[in-house]
Design a protein around this motif. Structure first.
Motif, PDB file in Angstrom:
ATOM      1  N   PRO A 165      45.005  36.049  25.947  1.00 50.13           N
ATOM      2  CA  PRO A 165      44.817  37.168  26.876  1.00 50.13           C
ATOM      3  C   PRO A 165      46.053  38.044  27.019  1.00 50.13           C
TER       4      PRO A 165
ATOM      5  N   SER B  46      40.810  38.057  27.764  1.00 44.58           N
ATOM      6  CA  SER B  46      40.984  39.287  28.537  1.00 44.58           C
ATOM      7  C   SER B  46      40.206  40.414  27.892  1.00 44.58           C
TER       8      SER B  46
ATOM      9  N   TYR C 263      39.693  39.431  33.299  1.00 42.94           N
ATOM     10  CA  TYR C 263      39.877  38.150  32.629  1.00 42.94           C
ATOM     11  C   TYR C 263      38.599  37.319  32.723  1.00 42.94           C
TER      12      TYR C 263
END
Length: 279
Positions: free
Chosen positions: A37, A51, A58
């Protein structure tokens, strides 16, 4: 193995979750998602797995240290709506099914990568999930048609009339005297509004709370559960939050919580965005 992948292992969660975070699974079918992410700011209780920059948001694990058994909730959340937690799943099996259905909807079918992910995640009836996405797409309100989501039932799988504007792992829209230590981010949209001017609410469950002073008081009293709840409430600037997380990691007796706090500090420092300096 990075800190978050090690943390997933320490929590006793399936290895495929760490592999998902590393980009091994569904990367081609969920092309709009980033793994590992990116940083958009997030509270320390959120373990980010995936993400999405267009949200930004997220997909990850919200770790509730303040409850018995260290309850875990798989959620979607992002800074644009002050990390209102949208609960996706309450078990790894439900989470794997949700991810597979998202991927099947995006790919318009079952790809080889999705079948490989299903095998790794222990999904035993991929054809049933495929048929479900054909019938209902991957909309959360329709999860009531899948027995997997009957017990336990995530809030997003509630039948019409029971769904919420965001989900809190705390108490939904009902006060919960048993858990006065809920973090602000663990409140639903309705509860946030209701507690904003409620003198009986915990101080950190209100907007613009003096979180640094409240955290310092909790630490001085050795109340690490309260300190965790305050750290995972709104109003922090990142430098102060990093300092607080480091102090709590050094003081807390639970090595898993200490590891999560240190992983969060490292995540925020490696990907710092000066345009997003608070949460």
């Amino acid at each position: 193995m990075d800190d978050y992948t090690r943390l997933i292992d320490d929590l006793g969660l399936p290895g495929w979750m760490g592999e998902l975070r590393a980009g091994r699974w569904l990367a081609e079918d969920l092309m709009i998602l980033e793994t590992p992410p990116d940083w958009y700011t997030c509270p320390p209780a959120l373990i980010p797995l995936i993400s999405q920059g267009s949200g930004p948001k997220y997909t990850g694990i919200w770790h509730r240290w303040t409850t018995s058994g260290h309850a875990l909730h798989m959620v979607e959340a992002g800074p644009e709506d002050h990390f209102l937690l949208i609960e996706m799943a309450l078990t790894p099996e439900q989470f794997a099914a949700r991810l597979a259905m998202h991927a099947m909807s995006a790919a318009d079918g079952v790809t080889a990568d999705i079948r490989a992910f299903a095998a790794a995640a222990g999904i035993t009836d991929l054809d049933a999930l495929d048929q479900h996405t054909i019938n209902y797409s991957d909309q959360p309100d329709d999860l009531v048609h899948l027995p997997l989501f009957d017990t336990p039932r995530p809030a997003t799988a509630c039948t019409e009339g029971l769904s919420r504007d965001g989900i809190t792992p705390f108490a939904g829209d009902t006060p919960s005297p048993e858990e006065p230590g809920a973090a602000w981010f663990e409140l639903s949209g309705a509860r946030r509004a209701a507690l904003a001017g409620d003198p009986a609410a915990a101080p950190w469950q209100r907007r613009n709370a003096p979180v640094e002073a409240l955290f310092a008081d909790a630490m001085a009293q050795g109340d690490h559960l309260r300190a965790w709840a305050i750290l995972n409430s709104t109003g922090w600037k990142l430098p102060a939050a990093r300092k607080a997380a480091t102090a709590l990691a050094a003081a807390v007796a639970d090595p898993v919580i200490a590891a999560q706090l240190r992983a969060w500090v490292d995540f925020s420092q490696k990907s710092f965005d000066p345009d997003r300096e608070d949460y």
